[in-house]
Design an enzyme around this catalytic site. Structure first.
Site, PDB file in Angstrom:
ATOM      1  N   SER A 297       0.661  -1.288  -0.019  1.00 50.64           N
ATOM      2  CA  SER A 297       0.111   0.031  -0.001  1.00 50.64           C
ATOM      3  C   SER A 297       0.755   1.247   0.031  1.00 50.64           C
ATOM      4  CB  SER A 297      -0.995  -0.061   1.190  1.00 50.64           C
ATOM      5  OG  SER A 297      -0.202   0.336   2.353  1.00 50.64           O
ATOM      6  N   LYS A 298       0.383   2.483   0.170  1.00 52.14           N
ATOM      7  CA  LYS A 298       0.867   3.776   0.045  1.00 52.14           C
ATOM      8  C   LYS A 298       2.074   3.731   1.115  1.00 52.14           C
ATOM      9  CE  LYS A 298      -1.666   6.950  -2.178  1.00 52.14           C
ATOM     10  NZ  LYS A 298      -3.083   6.684  -2.605  1.00 52.14           N
ATOM     11  N   ARG A 299       1.737   3.056   2.317  1.00 52.59           N
ATOM     12  CA  ARG A 299       2.569   3.068   3.358  1.00 52.59           C
ATOM     13  C   ARG A 299       3.914   2.575   3.009  1.00 52.59           C
ATOM     14  NH1 ARG A 299       1.795  -0.835   6.525  1.00 52.59           N
ATOM     15  NH2 ARG A 299      -0.027  -1.674   5.219  1.00 52.59           N
TER      16      ARG A 299
END
Ligand code: GLU
Length: 448
Positions: free
Chosen positions: A221-223
């Protein structure tokens, strides 16, 4: 490969965001399979979510695919005999088959929606090319939260088809015979199989790709950093490297080979060799792959790709000849994992400015400086400005003056590059040229 004749695959993104890593991975495996089998790669835009779909996102997805070198044979704008290739332009088809399902008693209307009756007692076998056979009873294909059988909405009240239904209609109409997509769709496949069955259509083969996890074993994900493929461009990764790296997420050509180009990947790609274990997105691996591709890139191409990164640093590579810049990059060899790093590490070839900013001679004692001034006075008149001649001169001088080569070479490197690490300093000096070297050394007070 007789069973894989006329392979037709599709990448079917929803234009509700940029091309992210998961999507690019799916597109790439479809493309590899199409090219491997001399088949057809279709781009279909799944834009039934009118609120979230935009033409801009469709544009960036196409740009992302092009950047990766994933060309499609049929699609919006490109055309093909199975268009239109945007779901929003295919409403008649969805209505037509919904009527057919209603007429045959497989579906019913409720509050303006069309709903497919999930049958009981049908044994389904999803023969997945990667995950193997998955058996499921039809009543388990669609269940409510309380575990009871749930009918499947195919046309919503607003007249739009649902994903599971539109995908079946389109895959059938477009004669898609291999559906290759992310593992997160495995749970949808039995519902789609029921629709194929009710419509009396032959099913495509299915291959679900392993999911991609971050290093922390959580879903990507973006993380975990950049998500859109273009961000990798901006960070200095080559399209060839991202292609290579994505292909390695779940597959490899075997024999320990990890670095390959598109053609080699196409030649050895096998869907059956894709591993069902989740693949880990490892930046260290991407850096390694990128560095390997940078190593083998020809100087002209390298120059072209590094130039914008020099410009980003405020430098003006256009002040130099192409030959000079290419020679500088050749000299840099395998330094830098990304084009961005390569531009940073080689900035002193483009301009003296960054050297001035970095240079700090506070550790040079007055005695050392006096000796260096003596050395540089003679060094600057070495008859032949070739690295071997410079080095031979420096060695002789050091021997005659009881100094080590390091005592002159390190300050020289410092003054020319503003860096502690660089290619061979005499090679750097040769390429910069005698006049530029004199100017730099004079600026720091080493020559008059
Ligand atoms: N539009 C769907 C998605 O982006 C396509 C899935 C499929 O390939 O069936 O997830």
């Amino acid at each position: 490969m007789s069973e894989n004749r006329n392979v037709r695959v599709r990448f079917a993104p929803s234009p509700t965001g940029a091309l992210h890593i998961g999507g690019a991975h799916t597109a790439l495996f479809n493309w590899l399979w199409a090219r491997r089998c001399d088949g057809t790669f279709i781009l279909r835009i799944e834009d039934t979510d009118a609120e979230r779909s935009t033409a801009e996102y469709e544009g960036t997805i196409k740009e992302g695919l092009k950047w990766l070198g994933l060309d499609w044979d049929e699609g919006p704008d490109t055309g093909g005999s199975f268009g239109p290739y945007r779901q929003s332009e295919r409403m008649d088809l969805y209505r037509k088959y919904a009527e057919q399902l209603l007429d045959a008693g497989f579906a019913y209307r409720e509050d303006g929606a069309v709903i497919f009756k999930t049958p009981a007692g049908v044994g389904l076998v999803l023969e997945d090319a990667i995950y193997g056979d998955i058996r499921i009873q039809s009543e388990k294909a669609s269940v409510s939260q309380d575990g009871s059988v749930k009918d499947i909405v195919i046309m919503k009240r607003d007249g739009m088809p649902t994903y599971n239904y539109a995908v079946v209609v389109d895959d059938h109409a477009m004669e898609v015979n291999w559906v290759i997509r992310g593992e997160d769709h495995i749970s949808n496949t039995p519902k789609q199989m029921l629709l194929y069955r009710a419509l009396g259509w032959e099913m495509p083969r299915f291959a679900h790709l392993p999911m991609i996890l971050g290093k922390d074993k959580k879903k990507l994900s973006k993380r975990h950093g950049a998500t859109s493929v273009f961000e990798y461009n901006d960070m200095g990764y080559l399209p060839d490297s991202v292609f290579n790296f994505l292909a390695l997420l779940g597959w490899s050509p075997g024999g320990g080979v990890e670095i390959f180009g598109r053609d080699e990947a196409v030649k050895s790609f096998e869907l059956s060799k894709v591993i069902k274990k989740p693949a880990v997105f490892d930046m260290d691996k991407l850096n390694f792959v990128n560095q390997e591709h940078l190593k083998t890139m020809d100087p002209a191409a390298k120059k072209k790709i590094v130039e914008p990164f020099w410009a980003e640093l405020g430098l003006e590579p256009q002040k130099h000849s192409d030959r000079y810049l290419m020679d500088a990059l050749t000299l840099m060899g395998a330094r830098g994992r990304t084009t961005k790093e390569l531009a940073e590490f080689s900035d002193y070839f483009v301009d003296f400015g960054p050297v001035k900013e970095r240079y700090d001679a506070s550790d040079i004692t007055p005695e050392h400086r006096a000796a260096l001034k003596k050395f540089f006075a003679e060094f600057m008149s070495v008859p032949n400005w070739e690295s071997s001649a410079m080095e031979a001169f420096a060695r002789n001088w050091c021997e005659a003056n009881g100094a080590s080569l390091k005592e002159v070479a390190l300050p020289l490197r410092w003054a020319l590059t503003g860096r502690k690490v660089s290619p061979g300093v005499f090679e750097v000096a040769r390429l910069l040229g005698r006049d530029d070297c004199r100017m730099r050394l004079r600026y720091f007070g080493f020559v008059d």
